[in-house]
Design a protein around this motif. Structure first.
Motif, PDB file in Angstrom:
ATOM      1  N   LEU A  38      62.233  14.341  13.226  1.00 18.63           N
ATOM      2  CA  LEU A  38      61.378  14.133  14.390  1.00 18.63           C
ATOM      3  C   LEU A  38      60.347  13.055  14.081  1.00 18.63           C
ATOM      4  CD1 LEU A  38      60.749  17.880  15.311  1.00 18.63           C
ATOM      5  CD2 LEU A  38      62.273  16.285  16.492  1.00 18.63           C
ATOM      6  N   TYR A  39      60.365  11.977  14.863  1.00 22.80           N
ATOM      7  CA  TYR A  39      59.422  10.871  14.687  1.00 22.80           C
ATOM      8  C   TYR A  39      59.394  10.391  13.238  1.00 22.80           C
ATOM      9  CZ  TYR A  39      58.070  12.774  19.196  1.00 22.80           C
ATOM     10  OH  TYR A  39      58.092  13.260  20.490  1.00 22.80           O
ATOM     11  N   GLY A  40      60.574  10.382  12.599  1.00 25.40           N
ATOM     12  CA  GLY A  40      60.701   9.821  11.262  1.00 25.40           C
ATOM     13  C   GLY A  40      60.633  10.807  10.123  1.00 25.40           C
ATOM     14  N   ALA A  41      60.157  12.029  10.347  1.00 27.56           N
ATOM     15  CA  ALA A  41      60.041  13.033   9.281  1.00 27.56           C
ATOM     16  C   ALA A  41      61.165  14.046   9.415  1.00 27.56           C
ATOM     17  CB  ALA A  41      58.689  13.730   9.361  1.00 27.56           C
ATOM     18  N   ALA A  42      61.842  14.346   8.285  1.00 25.41           N
ATOM     19  CA  ALA A  42      63.011  15.217   8.316  1.00 25.41           C
ATOM     20  C   ALA A  42      62.774  16.492   7.517  1.00 25.41           C
ATOM     21  CB  ALA A  42      64.236  14.483   7.767  1.00 25.41           C
TER      22      ALA A  42
END
Length: 418
Positions: free
Chosen positions: A357-361
């Motif tokens: 989500l928005y680059g964070a996994a």
């Protein structure tokens, strides 16, 4: 002789209650998912959907660190026609440092652009400061304040804590001889009046610099808020009513803030983010594998955790470089959700959901002992949060895209191989 059998009535996949049911978004529209497709129909009861899951999701989307990423990267939230707006950040404090030492109240517009809200601050016994995004905004605010404070009474509204059934305290302030006094004792309601002056309090941590005796400001929804520290509500209203009457734009000095320093303080329930990721994982299983699969007892513990927070769920930040590279190959401005399995003896499996989500996994185990899925896993769901579209990709689809991405990057780096 014929015998008729009646199909069993559906129950909620979360609480096993009988309904009534409401459509549940598989992936939240607030995260940029499609508002009209990818719905669970007759699977989630109204109580779970509205009273538990909806509130949990709203907290994460507006009050958690993910709200910052959402505000910066997603241009708008759920499609609400003319009322469609930029994603909001709900926080105890949203302030900008100022040259006077008294911080400005701010909010955020598209891509988290800070907006100085129109405001007046009481900075001394006879002094005050004003601030706004521009002179037109300040002038409009002062006209609204004049209408509010020059009447015979002001309805004040104070929001109380969630432990109170009647969440809203209403106080009537009467104005006589240019002086405000409280008319009678407070009343308490489950819903707030349609119009009024919202009351808030500063505390010791609310300002990075000096704390004004009181600040009155207008939020992005055009509501007017009075935030007090050392001043009483009555004294603040008396002072501000006089200030509005005496205000002159001829004496105002315009100062632009370059490289503003913003302070944001949030409060979020521990474990809320993990519960939302797990909820999306269960929803995706229900959408992909069907109701019968998610009603297996092996998923009950995670569903209990989603509804109640107990036992607490644990998600792992993905640090494996190979998995990160696979997720990073997704198209730009897309969330990635992946359901994967690990087969167990006896046609059993463990199920994991991965959410970027928005680059964070992160990854979260949904179950350790459930039936072997009857459809292939892994399966990927990609959310285009700029255009509110969702695509479902098989492992083959995603692998093809991954290969194309690698080839395109190689060609861009080293030039054509022809």
């Amino acid at each position: 002789m014929t015998t008729q059998t009646t199909a069993p009535s559906p129950v909620c996949i979360y609480c096993e209650g009988p309904g009534p049911f409401t459509d549940e978004h598989v992936i939240s529209a607030g995260l940029g998912a499609d508002d009209d497709r990818y719905l669970l129909v007759d699977m989630v009861c109204k109580r779970c959907n509205t009273d538990v899951l909806g509130k949990l999701e709203l907290e994460v989307l507006r009050c958690s660190p993910i709200a910052i990423g959402r505000a910066f990267m997603q241009p708008h939230g759920r499609d609400r026609g003319k009322r469609t707006a930029a994603p909001g950040i709900q926080a105890r404090r949203k302030q900008m440092a100022s040259t006077s030492g008294y911080p400005h109240e701010v909010d955020f517009g598209r891509h988290a652009q800070p907006i100085v809200l129109p405001q007046l601050k009481i900075t001394g016994e006879k002094t005050y400061d004003s601030a706004a995004a521009g002179p037109d905004e300040l002038r409009s605010f002062l006209m609204s304040l004049s209408t509010l404070l020059q009447g015979t009474q002001v309805t004040c509204i104070r929001k109380r804590g969630p432990e109170h059934e009647l969440r809203y305290e209403t106080i009537t302030m009467l104005r006589s001889d240019k002086t405000f006094t409280q008319a009678a004792e407070s009343s308490f309601e489950a819903t707030p009046p349609r119009a009024g002056l919202w009351l808030e309090r500063y505390d010791a941590t609310d300002a990075a610099g000096q704390t004004p005796a009181a600040t009155i400001f207008q939020n992005l929804n055009k509501g007017i808020v009075l935030k007090t520290s050392s001043a009483t509500v009555e004294d603040a209203l008396n002072f501000l009513a006089h200030a509005v009457e005496q205000f002159s734009f001829d004496t105002q000095e315009t100062v632009d803030t370059e490289g503003p320093i913003i302070s944001v303080e949030m409060t979020v329930t521990v474990g809320a983010m993990e519960r939302v990721i797990a909820k999306i994982g269960i929803n995706l299983l229900a959408y992909y594998l069907g109701r019968d699969y998610v009603t297996d007892p092996g998923l009950q513990q995670v569903k209990d955790s989603i509804l109640t927070g107990t036992p607490r769920l644990s998600a792992d930040i993905i640090e494996d470089a190979s998995i990160q590279s696979i997720l990073d190959a997704a198209p730009e401005n897309h969330h990635v959700f992946c359901l994967s399995k690990a087969s167990q003896p006896g046609e059993r499996a463990s199920i994991t959901v991965i959410a970027k989500l928005y680059g964070a996994a992160q990854s979260l185990v949904l179950a350790t002992d459930v039936p072997e899925p009857h459809l292939p896993l892994p399966v990927f769901f990609l959310v285009d949060y700029l255009n509110h579209k969702v695509k479902q990709w098989s492992l083959h689809d995603y692998s093809e895209h991954l290969v194309k991405t690698v080839m395109n990057e190689a060609q861009a780096r080293y030039g054509s191989t022809e």
